[in-house]
Structures are given as structure tokens and as C-alpha cells.
Design a protein around this motif. Structure first.
Motif, PDB file in Angstrom:
ATOM      1  N   GLY A  62       0.636  -1.303  -0.002  1.00 56.46           N
ATOM      2  CA  GLY A  62      -0.048  -0.095  -0.014  1.00 56.46           C
ATOM      3  C   GLY A  62       0.728   1.332  -0.061  1.00 56.46           C
ATOM      4  N   ILE A  63       0.365   2.537   0.254  1.00 53.51           N
ATOM      5  CA  ILE A  63       0.847   3.691   0.235  1.00 53.51           C
ATOM      6  C   ILE A  63       0.434   4.378   1.582  1.00 53.51           C
ATOM      7  CG2 ILE A  63       1.400   5.785  -0.830  1.00 53.51           C
ATOM      8  CD1 ILE A  63       0.301   4.566  -3.515  1.00 53.51           C
ATOM      9  N   PRO A  64       1.271   4.763   2.413  1.00 52.76           N
ATOM     10  CA  PRO A  64       0.760   5.459   3.738  1.00 52.76           C
ATOM     11  C   PRO A  64       0.040   6.511   3.446  1.00 52.76           C
ATOM     12  CG  PRO A  64       2.938   4.509   3.887  1.00 52.76           C
ATOM     13  CD  PRO A  64       2.706   4.542   2.463  1.00 52.76           C
ATOM     14  N   ALA A  65      -1.039   6.647   4.388  1.00 50.81           N
ATOM     15  CA  ALA A  65      -1.988   7.701   4.444  1.00 50.81           C
ATOM     16  C   ALA A  65      -2.877   7.780   3.200  1.00 50.81           C
ATOM     17  CB  ALA A  65      -1.410   9.319   4.609  1.00 50.81           C
ATOM     18  N   GLN A  66      -2.788   6.744   2.016  1.00 49.22           N
ATOM     19  CA  GLN A  66      -3.613   6.943   0.972  1.00 49.22           C
ATOM     20  C   GLN A  66      -4.357   5.628   0.900  1.00 49.22           C
ATOM     21  OE1 GLN A  66      -2.109   9.014  -2.575  1.00 49.22           O
ATOM     22  NE2 GLN A  66      -0.301   9.251  -1.369  1.00 49.22           N
ATOM     23  N   TYR A  67      -3.536   4.325   0.643  1.00 55.56           N
ATOM     24  CA  TYR A  67      -3.879   3.134   0.276  1.00 55.56           C
ATOM     25  C   TYR A  67      -3.525   2.145   1.250  1.00 55.56           C
ATOM     26  CZ  TYR A  67      -5.085   5.706  -3.883  1.00 55.56           C
ATOM     27  OH  TYR A  67      -5.260   6.569  -4.960  1.00 55.56           O
ATOM     28  N   PRO A  68      -4.312   1.269   1.732  1.00 58.53           N
ATOM     29  CA  PRO A  68      -4.095   0.155   2.937  1.00 58.53           C
ATOM     30  C   PRO A  68      -3.218  -0.953   2.359  1.00 58.53           C
ATOM     31  CG  PRO A  68      -6.362  -0.151   2.321  1.00 58.53           C
ATOM     32  CD  PRO A  68      -5.968   1.265   1.523  1.00 58.53           C
ATOM     33  N   ARG A  69      -2.428  -1.388   3.415  1.00 57.27           N
ATOM     34  CA  ARG A  69      -1.518  -2.474   3.183  1.00 57.27           C
ATOM     35  C   ARG A  69      -2.632  -3.696   2.909  1.00 57.27           C
ATOM     36  NH1 ARG A  69       3.336  -5.213   5.206  1.00 57.27           N
ATOM     37  NH2 ARG A  69       2.503  -7.496   5.772  1.00 57.27           N
ATOM     38  N   LEU A  70      -2.438  -4.533   2.004  1.00 58.51           N
ATOM     39  CA  LEU A  70      -3.160  -5.533   1.736  1.00 58.51           C
ATOM     40  C   LEU A  70      -2.500  -7.187   2.040  1.00 58.51           C
ATOM     41  CD1 LEU A  70      -4.978  -4.756  -1.543  1.00 58.51           C
ATOM     42  CD2 LEU A  70      -5.807  -4.419   0.845  1.00 58.51           C
ATOM     43  N   SER A  71      -1.222  -6.992   1.860  1.00 60.59           N
ATOM     44  CA  SER A  71      -0.454  -8.491   2.015  1.00 60.59           C
ATOM     45  C   SER A  71      -0.664  -9.229   3.064  1.00 60.59           C
ATOM     46  CB  SER A  71       1.104  -8.050   1.769  1.00 60.59           C
ATOM     47  OG  SER A  71       1.726  -7.056   2.842  1.00 60.59           O
ATOM     48  N   GLY A  72      -0.894 -10.474   2.860  1.00 60.32           N
ATOM     49  CA  GLY A  72      -1.251 -11.337   4.017  1.00 60.32           C
ATOM     50  C   GLY A  72      -2.522 -11.429   4.615  1.00 60.32           C
ATOM     51  N   GLN A  73      -3.306 -10.549   4.068  1.00 52.66           N
ATOM     52  CA  GLN A  73      -4.598 -10.544   4.619  1.00 52.66           C
ATOM     53  C   GLN A  73      -5.322 -11.547   4.421  1.00 52.66           C
ATOM     54  OE1 GLN A  73      -6.711  -9.596   6.855  1.00 52.66           O
ATOM     55  NE2 GLN A  73      -6.320  -7.272   6.377  1.00 52.66           N
ATOM     56  N   HIS A  74      -6.424 -11.933   5.313  1.00 51.94           N
ATOM     57  CA  HIS A  74      -7.472 -13.012   5.277  1.00 51.94           C
ATOM     58  C   HIS A  74      -8.113 -13.078   3.725  1.00 51.94           C
ATOM     59  CE1 HIS A  74      -6.293 -14.917   8.919  1.00 51.94           C
ATOM     60  NE2 HIS A  74      -6.850 -13.731   9.731  1.00 51.94           N
ATOM     61  N   ALA A  75      -7.999 -14.155   3.052  1.00 54.17           N
ATOM     62  CA  ALA A  75      -8.798 -14.049   1.889  1.00 54.17           C
ATOM     63  C   ALA A  75     -10.264 -13.975   1.922  1.00 54.17           C
ATOM     64  CB  ALA A  75      -8.634 -15.320   1.033  1.00 54.17           C
ATOM     65  N   ASP A  76     -10.863 -14.612   3.368  1.00 49.56           N
ATOM     66  CA  ASP A  76     -12.109 -14.516   3.361  1.00 49.56           C
ATOM     67  C   ASP A  76     -12.767 -12.886   3.657  1.00 49.56           C
ATOM     68  OD1 ASP A  76     -12.263 -17.185   3.342  1.00 49.56           O
ATOM     69  OD2 ASP A  76     -12.990 -17.609   5.045  1.00 49.56           O
ATOM     70  N   TYR A  77     -11.722 -12.487   4.476  1.00 51.85           N
ATOM     71  CA  TYR A  77     -11.934 -11.157   4.809  1.00 51.85           C
ATOM     72  C   TYR A  77     -11.991 -10.058   3.536  1.00 51.85           C
ATOM     73  CZ  TYR A  77     -11.678  -6.320   6.749  1.00 51.85           C
ATOM     74  OH  TYR A  77     -11.811  -4.886   6.928  1.00 51.85           O
ATOM     75  N   THR A  78     -10.746 -10.305   2.741  1.00 54.27           N
ATOM     76  CA  THR A  78     -10.951  -9.513   1.773  1.00 54.27           C
ATOM     77  C   THR A  78     -11.914  -9.503   0.585  1.00 54.27           C
ATOM     78  OG1 THR A  78      -8.404  -9.566   1.792  1.00 54.27           O
ATOM     79  CG2 THR A  78      -9.508  -8.889  -0.494  1.00 54.27           C
ATOM     80  N   ALA A  79     -12.318 -10.860   0.276  1.00 52.74           N
ATOM     81  CA  ALA A  79     -13.570 -11.303  -0.397  1.00 52.74           C
ATOM     82  C   ALA A  79     -14.881 -10.594   0.309  1.00 52.74           C
ATOM     83  CB  ALA A  79     -13.632 -12.728  -0.571  1.00 52.74           C
ATOM     84  N   ALA A  80     -15.099 -10.464   1.366  1.00 53.03           N
ATOM     85  CA  ALA A  80     -16.328  -9.910   2.002  1.00 53.03           C
ATOM     86  C   ALA A  80     -16.293  -8.643   1.914  1.00 53.03           C
ATOM     87  CB  ALA A  80     -16.157 -10.303   3.539  1.00 53.03           C
ATOM     88  N   GLN A  81     -15.074  -7.961   1.809  1.00 54.52           N
ATOM     89  CA  GLN A  81     -15.104  -6.525   1.602  1.00 54.52           C
ATOM     90  C   GLN A  81     -15.359  -6.138   0.203  1.00 54.52           C
ATOM     91  OE1 GLN A  81     -15.461  -4.388   4.342  1.00 54.52           O
ATOM     92  NE2 GLN A  81     -15.474  -6.543   5.408  1.00 54.52           N
ATOM     93  N   LEU A  82     -14.707  -6.745  -0.775  1.00 56.51           N
ATOM     94  CA  LEU A  82     -14.918  -6.382  -2.144  1.00 56.51           C
ATOM     95  C   LEU A  82     -16.356  -6.801  -2.391  1.00 56.51           C
ATOM     96  CD1 LEU A  82     -11.505  -8.045  -3.544  1.00 56.51           C
ATOM     97  CD2 LEU A  82     -12.316  -5.574  -3.610  1.00 56.51           C
ATOM     98  N   THR A  83     -17.033  -7.813  -1.793  1.00 54.24           N
ATOM     99  CA  THR A  83     -18.427  -7.957  -2.363  1.00 54.24           C
ATOM    100  C   THR A  83     -19.248  -6.967  -1.726  1.00 54.24           C
ATOM    101  OG1 THR A  83     -18.079 -10.475  -2.158  1.00 54.24           O
ATOM    102  CG2 THR A  83     -20.237  -9.828  -1.825  1.00 54.24           C
ATOM    103  N   ALA A  84     -19.077  -6.424  -0.405  1.00 56.56           N
ATOM    104  CA  ALA A  84     -19.613  -5.517   0.110  1.00 56.56           C
ATOM    105  C   ALA A  84     -19.571  -4.163  -0.551  1.00 56.56           C
ATOM    106  CB  ALA A  84     -19.140  -5.137   1.678  1.00 56.56           C
TER     107      ALA A  84
END
Length: 223
Positions: free
Chosen positions: A166-188
């Protein structure tokens, strides 16, 4: 005589005030410039010890020690950019980001609490994640790194960086994030249940369920 005295007095009172000798010769004291408005006090520097204490009391049950959540539905927060965490907590508290679970917790936190917690988990070492589906990972990598040009889907790497940092203060870090959580947020984002990022809503709106799972699985293995 009385009439003359009255006329002289009236004339004196009506006459404009004459400058003093000092004013005529430039020796009058200069007027002081108006004081500049006071600057707002800068936020206090985050207190990591206070952040750890508050995180342990309020957050650790769901997000794990140091923010390394072991529950796939709950996000890993370790090494996340503090600015992003503060923004999300403030938006939970304000109701801009909806969550029946997070809103009551965020409502208990002051701005200083949020900054302290964010600094603490941001300084915690993240544990690596892992992708699970080789077929999906290949598709996810293509979307993450190159997007889908013929459907005008931008590459995730453009904002979240090739390694997901990611980019501090702009875009969040994603690496290593749970796939279930990421998929749920993209769907939301796609379905309108999460509306606190116009940019993400526009991207997710063009992804189908399989593409969302593929991107989420690829992100889980980034490091």
C-alpha cells in the motif's frame, strides 16, 4: 460678549483635531500589528504503551495479539498504516462505515485512543499469509497486477503496490490479509453494503464472485 464666547466655543468643538508635533514629525509610536491567530494544537504523539493497553482491553479478542488475527472473517491489522486504521475507526464511530460489531467498540474510543491503537498495531510485525487455490491464484495475480483492460478494471497494484504494502495515508496494506475478509469487503463494496470509498466501489462493481475470490486468495499470499 456671551454670544461671542458661545460662537468661539462651538467653533473650537467643531474643528478637526490637529496632529501633535510628534505625529507631524513621524515620532509617534507605531501601532502594533494585529496578533496572528493562534495555531491549533498539534495532536499528541501516539503512545504505544497506551495503544497496547487499549487494544488488549478492547480489540484483542477478535483481532489477535498485535493485530495478527487468527479468525479468517476478522482482518489482520498488524503493520497496517496507522492513518488508515484511524480513518476506519472514525468512520465506524460516525456511522459512515456500517458494522453492528465495530460501531459500538469504536464509539468507546477517543481520537487519542484511535491514534494510539493504530500506532501500536502498525508497529507490530505481521505474520505471513498463504494462498490456498493454485488455479484461483493465477487468475488473481493477473487481475491484481494487470487489471482487466477490456472491462476497464484497473490493476490493484497501481494503488496497493505490487507486493501489497500500500501507500501510507492513501491506500491500505493488503499483503497477507485473510482471503475471506478481503472477499467479503470487495463483495460489500460491489453490492453497496460498504460505501466509504467511491474508488473501491467503482472497481468492485465490475468484478464477479470468482474474480473476487481469485484476487482475495492472491492477496493472502503476498508478502
Amino acid at each position: 460678549m456671551k454670544l461671542l464666547a458661545t460662537l468661539l466655543t462651538a467653533a473650537f468643538l467643531a474643528a478637526p483635531a490637529l496632529p501633535t508635533f510628534a505625529q507631524q514629525h513621524g515620532n509617534a509610536p507605531a501601532e502594533k500589528p494585529a496578533a496572528a491567530p493562534a495555531k491549533p494544537a498539534a495532536p499528541a504523539k501516539p503512545d504505544l504503551a497506551q495503544g497496547e493497553s487499549k487494544f488488549t482491553a478492547v480489540c484483542v479478542a477478535c483481532h489477535g495479539a498485535g493485530g495478527n488475527s487468527g479468525i479468517p472473517a476478522n482482518p489482520r491489522l498488524s503493520q497496517q498504516h496507522p492513518e488508515y486504521i484511524v480513518k476506519q475507526l472514525q468512520e465506524f464511530r460516525a456511522g459512515k462505515r456500517k458494522s453492528a460489531v465495530m460501531q459500538p467498540f469504536a464509539s468507546q474510543l477517543s481520537d487519542d485512543d484511535m491514534r494510539n491503537i493504530a500506532a501500536y498495531v502498525g508497529s507490530s510485525q505481521a505474520k505471513p499469509g498463504f494462498a490456498r487455490d493454485k488455479e484461483l491464484v493465477s487468475m488473481g495475480e493477473k487481475i491484481y497486477r494487470g487489471g482487466i483492460a477490456d472491462r476497464q478494471i484497473a490493476a490493484c497494484a497501481g494503488c496497493h503496490s505490487p507486493n501489497g504494502s500500500g501507500i501510507p495515508a492513501q491506500y491500505p496494506r493488503l499483503s497477507g490479509q485473510h482471503a475471506d475478509y478481503t472477499a467479503a469487503q470487495l463483495t460489500a463494496f460491489r453490492d453497496g453494503a460498504r460505501v466509504n470509498s467511491v474508488q473501491m466501489t467503482q472497481v468492485a462493481a465490475k468484478l464477479n464472485d470468482r474474480e473476487i475470490r481469485a484476487v482475495a486468495d492472491y492477496i493472502a499470499g503476498l508478502r
